[in-house]
Design an enzyme around this catalytic site. Structure first.
Site, mmCIF file in Angstrom:
data_model
loop_
_atom_site.group_PDB
_atom_site.id
_atom_site.type_symbol
_atom_site.label_atom_id
_atom_site.label_comp_id
_atom_site.label_asym_id
_atom_site.label_seq_id
_atom_site.Cartn_x
_atom_site.Cartn_y
_atom_site.Cartn_z
ATOM 1 N N THR A 199 86.501 102.047 -52.889
ATOM 2 C CA THR A 199 87.173 102.500 -54.099
ATOM 3 C C THR A 199 88.360 103.434 -53.943
ATOM 4 O O THR A 199 88.682 103.900 -52.869
ATOM 5 C CB THR A 199 86.200 103.134 -55.119
ATOM 6 O OG1 THR A 199 85.840 104.422 -54.694
ATOM 7 C CG2 THR A 199 84.970 102.328 -55.322
ATOM 8 N N THR B 202 87.904 99.564 -57.653
ATOM 9 C CA THR B 202 87.324 99.165 -56.368
ATOM 10 C C THR B 202 87.430 97.674 -56.089
ATOM 11 O O THR B 202 87.521 96.863 -57.014
ATOM 12 C CB THR B 202 85.832 99.558 -56.336
ATOM 13 O OG1 THR B 202 85.288 99.268 -55.059
ATOM 14 C CG2 THR B 202 85.033 98.828 -57.401
ATOM 15 N N SER C 229 78.077 103.478 -58.005
ATOM 16 C CA SER C 229 78.034 104.943 -57.936
ATOM 17 C C SER C 229 79.326 105.576 -58.441
ATOM 18 O O SER C 229 79.467 106.799 -58.405
ATOM 19 C CB SER C 229 77.792 105.396 -56.490
ATOM 20 O OG SER C 229 76.525 105.014 -56.050
#
Length: 618
Positions: free
Chosen positions: A432, A450, A498
């Site tokens: 990312t 990303t 995440s």
């Protein structure tokens, strides 16, 4: 103040100095049992100063991308306008991290007349193909594939979402014409840009990109070595694609010649074909979701911290960690005394680590695409309920707990059952880039973008790389007892992430205080949490907080940024029962913070000294 505009050669010279490789040489992504692999190699640490501006600011991962965002803001563009320009340039000059072949989460705040910002979450996460099956990441023996055996080729490619998401956000918040926002990237792709030291190092270190004939011809010389630092790289194919998207809209990507080329590349891979089809691209929809917000008390103020909801696990994990710490002595401990090289008290690191392990245990069991896996207790906010976090914090002892187990959120409504899912096993998570922007109209955004692993699936088509986002799903769909994993592969499902784009507000006034986020795989959660604590709890400037040593745990050992912690700190953690690992934790944080200086409101911004990021503003 506006930073001096620099040309391509000046950027290269600056980055040559900035990215000096440490004496130990290039640090490869490290595989250590129970510790997170890092998505990109480390290429140095260069101290940077806070940038102070009055009207607007843009912080991005490459100076050329930052410049594109600055020019859009200077021309009267909105934060969303600038983000589109930045993203298009990042996909060209930082292709290892993001691009139009990937996805993104965008968190946006709109200034309102009453002063309280309206927060929106735009989900451009990739989706699994309609033909995906839960066993597609298993080998012939029914065992999970080796990570890069799944990544490299067409199998790992999900339906790209970033363009549809940006178009959706632009329809609501754009001020400049869509076509204008592509001009900087088209110009750079046509005229060429200089390969930066960081891109060169990534190309040299990667073992798989050369296997794709198209990527090899573009990035490498005939002898297989990457083009030299400063080599001017031109990408006329990408320029043509971007021009079509600028003129015709995102349908030029999701149907027709470009879509056909993407699908052909995926399905016709000679050894690892994928299942992406034309109808997957044609049917992809970006989604607007409700942000996850929680209160955070620090330094006599209460903040409202907002982040991205599932399928991202970022905001929930950060909220859980910070929430649990409020029920421990952590808040009474002194901040680091040295603003750059100082490290937190090892007692604080112990408490943070244990809270992290508990948060990651919940993440492994519960968090997945909310359209496929219901929230525990019927709502995601149950994982952030103060009473639940208070109970979880009671599990934190003076020494490390033998195993961190998931909890049962409270209260549990009568109609809701305890999760029947199995926890997802640990597996690599990557990639990312992050963008933080505030515009002259009072709007702000945090956007994390990303293609997952460095250079994604290593499949290049029409000048851009395709993602390997499907490897963010659990390779194993069930555990040994046959229980399903929430984050398993399913058709049209979005994999867990995440990514943690975060906006912070003063709870009393509702006004924006901060935009922050980072790349870094599962460690994104800790990079972002560290910066929030540094600014909100410890009173550091954004640049000081970003530069603090990185640390965290994804459920196993304490992972510390290599060479940044004293032997005494390592020993103190081991005495408390922790396994300690040191890694090159290559965050790429960007942060913009509002402050009052001498009665005047200013933006103070920082970019990570571990990467090429830069801040510009006025």
């Amino acid at each position: 103040m506006r930073l001096k505009r620099v040309g391509v050669l000046a950027v290269v010279l600056a980055l040559l100095a900035a990215c000096a490789v440490p004496s130990g040489g290039l640090t490869s992504p490290t595989t250590v049992s129970g510790t997170p692999l890092q998505p990109e190699i480390a290429t140095g640490f260069t101290r940077k100063a806070d940038v102070v501006t009055k009207k607007f600011a843009v912080a991005a991962a490459n100076p050329l991308a930052t410049q594109a965002g600055f020019d859009v803001l200077k021309a009267g563009g909105s934060a969303v306008d600038a983000a589109i320009a930045v993203q298009m340039v990042l996909g060209l000059v930082e292709p290892q991290s993001s691009g139009i072949g990937g996805g993104a989460f965008l968190l946006h705040s709109t200034a309102t007349q009453g002063g309280r910002a309206k927060v929106q979450a735009f989900d451009g996460r990739e989706t699994a193909p309609a033909a995906a099956t839960e066993d597609m990441l298993l080998n012939a023996d029914g065992q999970p594939l080796a990570f890069h055996a799944a990544v490299v080729g067409g199998r790992s490619v999900g339906t790209p979402g970033v363009l549809r998401m940006l178009a959706q956000a632009h329809a609501q918040h754009g001020k400049l014409p869509w076509t204008k926002l592509f001009e900087p990237a088209i110009a750079l792709a046509t005229q060429g840009f200089a390969i930066s030291p960081r891109l060169h190092a990534q190309l040299k270190a990667d073992a798989y990109l050369r296997l794709d004939p198209t990527a090899r011809a573009y990035f490498y010389q005939a002898n297989g070595e990457p083009h030299a630092i400063g080599h001017v790289l031109r990408n006329p194919e990408l320029a043509a694609v971007l021009q079509r998207i600028a003129n015709e809209g995102v349908q030029a990507f999701y149907s027709g010649e470009v879509a056909e080329a993407v699908v052909r590349k995926v399905q016709q891979h000679p050894s690892n074909p994928g299942r992406l089809a034309l109808h997957d691209l044609a049917n992809y929809q970006a989604k607007e979701r409700t942000p996850v917000c929680f209160d955070h008390a620090a330094a006599s103020r209460v903040y409202r911290v907002c982040g991205f909801p599932p399928p991202s696990s970022g905001a929930i994990a950060i909220g859980q960690i910070l929430g649990m710490l409020q029920h421990t002595p952590a808040s009474l401990m002194s901040p680091p005394t040295e603003l750059v090289d100082g490290t937190p008290d090892p007692r604080w690191l112990h408490l943070y680590t244990e809270a992290s392990r508990l948060a990651f245990a919940d993440r492994a069991l519960y968090v997945a695409d909310p359209d496929f896996a219901p929230a525990p207790s019927g709502e995601w906010q149950s994982l952030l309920a103060p009473a639940y976090l208070h109970e979880r914090a009671k599990l934190i002892r003076p020494t490390a707990m033998p195993q961190a187990l998931p909890g049962v959120p409270v209260p549990v409504p009568v109609h809701a059952q305890r999760s029947s899912f199995a926890p997802m096993a640990e597996q690599p998570e990557y990639g990312t880039s992050h963008i933080s922007i505030v515009d002259a109209y009072g709007n702000a955004l945090a956007m994390t973008t990303t293609i997952e692993d460095a250079f994604g699936s290593r499949q290049m088509v029409k000048g851009f790389l395709l993602n390997n986002e499907l490897t963010d799903f659990s390779f194993a769909p069930r555990d040994a007892q046959g229980r399903l994993v929430a984050n398993r592969v399913q058709p049209n499902k979005r994999p867990r992430s995440s990514m943690s784009p975060t906006l912070v507000f003063d709870k009393a006034t509702g006004q924006l205080v901060m935009s922050v986020g980072s790349p870094g795989g599962a460690m994104i959660i800790h990079f972002t949490a560290k910066t929030l604590v540094g600014v909100l709890n410890w009173g550091l400037s954004p640049q000081q907080a970003i530069a603090l040593p990185n640390f965290g745990s994804v459920g196993g050992p304490v992972v510390l940024e290599g060479g940044r912690f004293s032997p005494a700190t390592l020993a103190a953690l081991r005495e408390r029962g922790h396994e300690v690992k040191e890694l090159a934790l290559t965050s790429g944080l960007q942060a913009v913070v509002k402050q009052n200086k001498h009665g005047q409101t200013v933006w103070i911004s920082g970019a990570d000294p571990r990467r090429e990021g830069e801040v510009m503003g006025e």
